[in-house]
Enzyme design. Structure first.
Site, PDB file in Angstrom:
ATOM      1  N   LYS A   1      -1.096  11.762   5.119  1.00 32.43           N
ATOM      2  CA  LYS A   1      -0.909  10.704   6.120  1.00 32.43           C
ATOM      3  C   LYS A   1      -0.182   9.512   5.495  1.00 32.43           C
ATOM      4  O   LYS A   1       0.763   8.970   6.067  1.00 32.43           O
ATOM      5  CB  LYS A   1      -2.286  10.255   6.641  1.00 32.43           C
ATOM      6  CG  LYS A   1      -2.247   9.074   7.615  1.00 32.43           C
ATOM      7  CD  LYS A   1      -3.550   8.263   7.579  1.00 32.43           C
ATOM      8  CE  LYS A   1      -3.257   6.768   7.632  1.00 32.43           C
ATOM      9  NZ  LYS A   1      -4.406   5.919   7.333  1.00 32.43           N
TER      10      LYS A   1
ATOM     11  N   LYS B   1       0.844  -1.204   0.000  1.00 29.06           N
ATOM     12  CA  LYS B   1       0.000   0.000   0.000  1.00 29.06           C
ATOM     13  C   LYS B   1       0.875   1.248   0.000  1.00 29.06           C
ATOM     14  O   LYS B   1       0.605   2.216  -0.733  1.00 29.06           O
ATOM     15  CB  LYS B   1      -0.916   0.010   1.233  1.00 29.06           C
ATOM     16  CG  LYS B   1      -1.785   1.264   1.377  1.00 29.06           C
ATOM     17  CD  LYS B   1      -2.890   1.369   0.334  1.00 29.06           C
ATOM     18  CE  LYS B   1      -3.647   2.684   0.403  1.00 29.06           C
ATOM     19  NZ  LYS B   1      -4.581   2.799   1.509  1.00 29.06           N
TER      20      LYS B   1
END
Lengths: 292, 292, 292, 292
Positions: B239, B171
């Site tokens: 983030k 990811k």
């Protein structure tokens, strides 16, 4: 049938001029390398002994040269195309050079009544051989229309993108994006491998989502296998990043990512990978972390 | 039918839990937001009053939380999943967090006889609603096999990529690549526009060559039009870049391009674009040159 | 005479606690390493068997720990300083950690009636031995006044720079600047040497102009000679760049140069130079160009 | 007394030629701007009507020109210095240009029996007026010895750093370091201010430690006050970063930090700060975070 003077019969110019001969045009080719000229003659073209000979009687002059100094010499210099070509001649410069040089050529040509297009290509040697190049053209609409039948002979995607120099700017944008995507794929591979993740499986997932890109499609297996036969050489991409930064300077914009990518590609050349495919940027990124 | 405790019913968790209900599973959902719980109940699920209630009797616990502090709290903390779940429970953490936290969770769980997978997703809110997420799974092969039927309910591409934490690493690689390609597209647009070239025509050419990528396909028109409705917000990508750099630090590798891209996305947030789509990175790049 | 509990008697804490003993203070020291405690006792201090023992009866508690997890554990954890110290105690945390942790410590301490300063130092092992540290202090003015006599014992430049966390922010700014200047000196050396210019002569000129800086003064000869004995280790600078980027994230600002420098220092660590002086960043830069 | 032809009487050349007159030399000056020539005449020099006039009878020719195209034109071009100067003349080119042009000039000059030094300066307009320039000289030792008495008239630090082009390389190294340190000071200020720390107090501490540098000494107060009157203009530094990157390309090295700094300075120019002092790089960095 168009009479074409073709100057620069190298890796790209050689197959391109051959396609134009095959399409029925009279091509008079010149190159400093006699073998290249002989190859054109064998294909049905005519040998030109120099620029003057190539230009004499040509409707269209095509130049395909390594970089801007050669274009300045062959086109703008003493005994160059602008001095020798007849008014009304259409000069199609297919070299990849700085946009500002293309603009300077167009201005100088205008004063002689010579029409000019900048028409750099992408697709590399394979694209030239298969006549499937992408061609990005800057200049007047009418001149583009006139050149189009010839460009369609060597290219698959032929687009008029704007005024003089615009073809070079689009080529520069292409090269900065390609260089950047290679760097990103390289960083992804290094992160995956160093984390103990199967890089192949990981990149397969990436190729199925928003990160999907043609480089990932075409090159992820060879990159993971560290196979770097060219393709498009790092040395050439290094030259092109210099053009991209020159174009940014000319346009008065700042391109921070491009500025960094240019140095990473320069590192590839400095480390001795200049003759490898540009996917060898992976070697730069993994060396940075001591992983190769 | 599987009994599932689902913790975290936000933008992503809400549609995902709904799909699991629709597929015939018994879903007991918990979220601090009562409206989210009510929505699940309306869809046929059951309300859980807290973590204990969600975990009690569950075969599988799914967590979909904002970041690692929430995972540490809900999973590792007092009254958390590891304390309350029965041995043999399978915990599937679908939050996007640092790989090292996923590894720590797996280690802590092992000592309790609880099995764990890290299974972050990409595809965003649209992917969650359409059950077309890409899911990158780290952990044991057998646990992946056990979870797969549930993951297939919410995802389209479901891949086991390696050991604990590997899902998070993939990811992270995805997000660094997506962020980087946005930056490159932005730099290309700024260069083209500042050079007086038609950006649409230019990007059309790029999209047909080696620079082709999904972001160019999906977003070039909205980017040129400066339409930045999310989609995936800059705040979330900010983030995720923090996670990518933490993953690099953990793996002991240097990612120079990622390091720079992270700061450009941070600039987007600092400039107030946090709620815009991540394609608004274009605003950062054009502001840098005073063009917006 | 002040009764001081000193927790963390490593490379920095050992000489610092010794200076405090020599200045006439009652120092009760604790460290996991028994040799370090024995050294303090030999110097005239007292051995503390644990945090509780160090804190009991202390007017001032000084902590000098490796990073934020240790501070969180020793100060905030079960059986930690905040649990055991008497209200009114002054805690001076001289560790280099993230500003946000310093702020969190201060908030937690306030609820217990304990006063806190963050007071990280620069100057390294040599500065600790020579009691010539620079100390950057964040917290209340009155607490700074109270701690000042003790800080003056170990430091030469002792400055109150703002509220809780401000000391850490200034330390972070210091480290990003030091790391960046090393990178610039390294790039200058590589450029000079690769161009066939005498690097010594070249840097001498630079040291006499606007580019003058202390690193050039202190390190140019050892860098040219490739002598990299620490000094301050790359591993520690790598940790500190993580703090600098965390501070930037906390302050919601983008620091592009710092983002890149952090990756170059990470490369130093990844390449195996972690135990060398941070001037070994030169090895990263020259490796990038295949020159080492 | 030496007879000097001085070509280029701008902001730098005007005071420099004045100092040479004051030192008793016969200076024949030429500039396209008649006012500049008149000023030299008023100071006791002689007006030259063109390059030919300036060069005729000169023992030494000094050129102080904006960039390499002007040097190529004035020195290498038709009716230029190399065509007109007598064999044995010493040409001292004090312009800041690419090293490769200095080398090309030296090679061309050698074939005419003309001796050449590249001798770029740093210290700016103030240094020129106060005759306190740093001068970095490339070329033959004997020629340096011959020029030294004249260079000492206008400079304080005069150093022979290597062969032809070496002066330019050292100047490039100086400019990349100065630009980089400005960027680092800017990032430190933005971090401090955004964190609620008193920037003045923070930078005072930094100026006392390993991060100490002349820019911090001379400019931190004006930077914090956002006073950006030049000094040395961003436009000129932008030109010089182009030279630094060209020098790196010529030397076949990669300079990643320099590559990024060059784009940040380009952003300053693109944002309209070209006429401000280079310390205005602070405005670029704070704009990036939306703080100005």
């Amino acid at each position: 049938m168009t009479t074409i003077g073709f100057i620069g019969l190298g890796i790209m110019g050689s197959p391109m001029s051959g396609h134009l001969v095959a399409a029925g045009h009279a091509v008079r080719g010149f190159d400093l390398n006699a073998d290249s000229v002989a190859k054109l003659v064998a294909a049905g073209g005519t040998a030109a002994g120099g620029v003057a000979d190539a230009v004499a009687g040509a409707d269209v002059v095509i130049t395909m040269l390594p970089d801007h100094p050669q274009v300045e010499d062959v086109v703008l210099g003493d005994g160059g195309v602008l001095e020798l070509a007849a008014p009304g001649t259409l000069l199609v410069d297919m070299s990849t050079i700085r946009p500002e040089t293309s603009v300077a050529v167009a201005e100088a040509a205008a004063s002689k009544g010579i029409r000019v297009l900048d028409a750099p290509v992408s697709g590399g040697e394979a694209g030239a051989r298969q006549a499937s190049l992408s061609i990005m053209v800057g200049g007047e609409e009418a001149d583009f229309a006139a050149a189009r039948p010839l460009l369609d002979v060597v290219g698959k995607t032929v687009v008029h993108v704007g005024p003089h120099g615009a073809g070079q700017v689009v080529k520069a944008a292409n090269q900065l994006m390609v260089g950047g995507i290679y760097a990103l794929v390289a960083e992804a591979i290094v992160l995956l491998e160093a984390s103990g993740v199967d890089a192949k499986a990981g990149l397969d997932v990436l190729a199925g989502g928003l990160a999907a890109n043609r480089i990932l499609d075409l090159k992820r297996e060879t990159m993971i296998a560290r196979e770097f036969a060219p393709g498009f050489r790092i040395d050439l991409h290094h030259k092109d990043m210099g053009i991209a930064l020159a174009a940014a300077r000319q346009a008065d914009v700042a391109l921070p990512v491009t500025g960094l990518i240019a140095q990473l590609i320069a590192a590839g050349r400095a480390r001795g990978y200049g003759s490898l495919d540009h996917s060898a940027l992976l070697k730069v990124i993994e060396n940075l972390s001591g992983r190769a």
